[in-house]
Design an enzyme around this catalytic site. Structure first.
Site, short mmCIF file in Angstrom:
data_model
loop_
_atom_site.label_atom_id
_atom_site.label_comp_id
_atom_site.label_asym_id
_atom_site.label_seq_id
_atom_site.Cartn_x
_atom_site.Cartn_y
_atom_site.Cartn_z
N GLY A 46 11.53 -24.85 -17.76
CA GLY A 46 10.42 -25.62 -17.06
C GLY A 46 9.84 -24.79 -18.96
O GLY A 46 10.03 -24.13 -19.51
N CYS A 88 8.33 -16.53 -18.97
CA CYS A 88 7.79 -17.45 -20.10
C CYS A 88 8.81 -17.57 -20.94
O CYS A 88 8.39 -16.92 -22.00
CB CYS A 88 6.15 -16.65 -20.30
N HIS A 130 3.24 -22.75 -12.83
CA HIS A 130 3.25 -22.31 -14.45
C HIS A 130 2.89 -23.14 -15.61
O HIS A 130 2.29 -22.73 -16.09
CB HIS A 130 4.48 -21.11 -14.94
N GLU A 131 3.75 -24.29 -15.05
CA GLU A 131 3.84 -25.48 -16.73
C GLU A 131 2.62 -25.88 -17.44
O GLU A 131 1.61 -26.19 -17.77
CB GLU A 131 4.59 -25.95 -16.14
NI NI Z 1 6.10 -20.53 -19.62
#
Ligand code: NI
Length: 149
Positions: A46, A88, A130-131
């Site tokens: 993502g 990430c 998360h995004e």
């Molecule tokens: Ni991230």
């Protein structure tokens, strides 16, 4: 299309709140193309626009079932609980456990301007959370309950 430079933890831009997209124009469409290209090149599941320095509410996700492009995503509901290890692209070299809902429902606009609803469980639910956090200036390390490295 172009691969864009990623922003990394410590960059104040990653801590800002992104603005809603009011019109899906060519600039937004090419932003989405660049985000997809950058995500695939970096092997991410993502990417959110602020990660390449653009403070707009735009997210791309691919958890293995093809690309999902989300404009102005917002939660309709969240349910349950799961704990999994996250990483990430903007926080290289770090990973750790984060508690997320097991199931989420998100409303968003597609690139044609149609309102869509997506329901995600497991990894897709994690990726959506998360995004969307990125759009609000939140990184997974803020929520990490246990560091792996
Ligand atoms: Ni991230």
């Amino acid at each position: 299309m172009a691969i864009r430079q990623l922003r990394f933890e410590g960059d104040p831009l990653l801590r800002k709140k992104s603005r809603e997209v009011t019109e899906i124009n060519d600039r937004i469409k090419s932003l989405v193309e660049d985000m997809k290209e950058t995500m695939y090149k970096e092997d991410g599941v993502g990417l959110a626009a602020p990660q390449i320095g653009i403070l707009r509410r735009v997210v791309v996700i691919d958890v293995g079932d093809g690309t999902i492009e989300l404009i102005n995503p917002e939660f309709l509901y969240q349910e349950g609980e799961q704990i999994d290890i996250e990483g990430c692209l903007s926080v290289p070299g770090k990973s750790g456990k984060v508690k997320r809902p097991q199931k989420v429902k998100v409303r968003y606009m597609d690139l044609e301007g149609n309102e869509k609803i997506i329901e995600g469980t497991g990894l897709l639910a994690i990726a959506l959370c998360h995004e969307i956090d990125h759009l609000n200036g939140i990184l997974f390390i803020d929520k990490m309950i246990d560091s792996e490295k």
